[in-house]
Scaffold this active site. Structure first.
Site, mmCIF file in Angstrom:
data_model
loop_
_atom_site.group_PDB
_atom_site.id
_atom_site.type_symbol
_atom_site.label_atom_id
_atom_site.label_comp_id
_atom_site.label_asym_id
_atom_site.label_seq_id
_atom_site.Cartn_x
_atom_site.Cartn_y
_atom_site.Cartn_z
ATOM 1 N N HIS A 38 46.195 3.037 35.018
ATOM 2 C CA HIS A 38 45.571 4.316 34.681
ATOM 3 C C HIS A 38 44.055 4.212 34.768
ATOM 4 C CE1 HIS A 38 48.451 7.265 32.660
ATOM 5 N NE2 HIS A 38 49.223 6.359 33.228
ATOM 6 N N GLU A 106 49.218 11.207 38.850
ATOM 7 C CA GLU A 106 48.969 12.315 37.937
ATOM 8 C C GLU A 106 47.533 12.797 38.108
ATOM 9 O OE1 GLU A 106 49.400 9.158 36.496
ATOM 10 O OE2 GLU A 106 51.559 9.163 36.124
#
Length: 318
Positions: A38, A106
């Site tokens: 991430h 995402e």
């Protein structure tokens, strides 16, 4: 025979804590590691977001377990050629015991260059082209590519994998399961969904790896465990495509106001009933998973590893 691994959450823990968890996981009897990739955490309460490729380099020198990314997005934030170089070096450092889990990404992580977030169909198309580019680079051959989304000009990986480097494709629905079956060496999903496993198997996935992950919270005080999950990982319970389209941790915090402690208590395995933890993991085994990675939410890591070493892992292996 299903293998049981530990899931390192870069969003929740510092690099030093992640290294310590990896050591504890190996001592507890976990046989593999997975690690998230991430740029941002899901919310500010998690508070971390280490660079995964630095973490894998450190892990390769401190523990002797295989490592899989769950998952990397090789399409926007990092060009697939750069991702290929990072993955190849990781494979070499780990003696070939590295698998590259990939997904369509995402908006939370991929918007940081100012790129618009494409529809799923476009993201899937980008992922397929990225996988093609990376596989060609892994061969060590000079690679040039001009596709719809990516250009590669006379690129060669001089530090290339010396053993096959598997690519596992992340799946959240039937359409993605078909993509994983077509382009992946395996597939990844975070639910124990036998129907998704079947869709993958029926669309090119026969004989390929099926990999899953699940988060739990071991704590002798079940209410405290529920509170920890509700504070740190309410995002696990957000429905539909919200996790793919919300762009910032602040947006996730707003959406997470819809998640109640009661929802957490009903959905996430919390507390210290060993059989509940065993059954949570066994659901993945029954659904046909080859590897299951368990992550402990919250600070009670030592208690979790003791319990899994003494109670849960032995029961799973009986």
């Amino acid at each position: 025979m299903t293998e049981y691994g530990y899931f390192l959450a870069c969003e929740e823990f510092t690099p030093t804590e992640l290294i310590d968890q990896a050591r504890r996981a190996q001592e507890a009897g976990f046989t593999r590691l997975a690690i998230s990739d991430h740029f941002h955490p899901w919310n500010d309460a998690q508070g971390n977001s280490a660079f995964v490729w630095s973490m894998i380099g450190a892990l390769s020198q401190t523990v002797g377990l295989p490592v899989t990314t769950l998952v990397t997005c090789p399409t926007v934030r990092l060009h697939p050629a750069v991702t290929a170089q990072a993955a190849a070096t990781s494979s070499v450092l780990l003696g070939g015991r590295f698998a590259l889990g990939v997904g369509t990404g995402e908006a939370l992580n991929e918007h940081i260059h100012g790129d618009a977030s494409p529809s799923f169909d476009v993201r899937a198309e980008m992922l397929e082209e990225a996988v093609e580019v990376m596989r060609r680079l892994f061969t060590r051959e000079v690679t040039s590519h001009r596709g719809r989304h990516y250009t590669v000009n006379n690129a060669r990986l001089y530090t290339a994998p010396t053993q096959p480097l598997p690519i596992y494709v992340s799946v959240f629905g039937t359409k993605a399961a078909e993509l994983a079956g077509r382009i992946g060496d395996g597939f990844v999903t975070m639910t124990s969904d036998a129907d998704l496993v079947g869709a993958f198997r029926e669309n090119g996935g026969a004989g390929k790896k099926v990999v899953g992950g699940v988060k739990v919270c071991w704590n002798s005080n079940r209410e405290a465990a529920v509170e920890a999950v509700h504070r740190l990982w309410p995002t696990e319970l957000l429905p539909g495509e919200l996790a793919q389209v919300l762009p910032t941790p602040a947006h996730f915090e707003q959406a997470s106001e819809l998640v109640t402690p009661e929802m957490v208590a009903e959905t996430v395995t919390c507390g210290d009933e060993a059989e509940e933890h065993v059954e949570t993991v066994r659901a993945y085994v029954r659904a046909g998973f080859d590897e299951v990675y368990v992550g402990q939410i919250g600070p009670d890591q030592a208690i979790f590893f003791d319990a899994y070493r003494e109670l849960v892992l032995p029961a799973l292996r009986r």
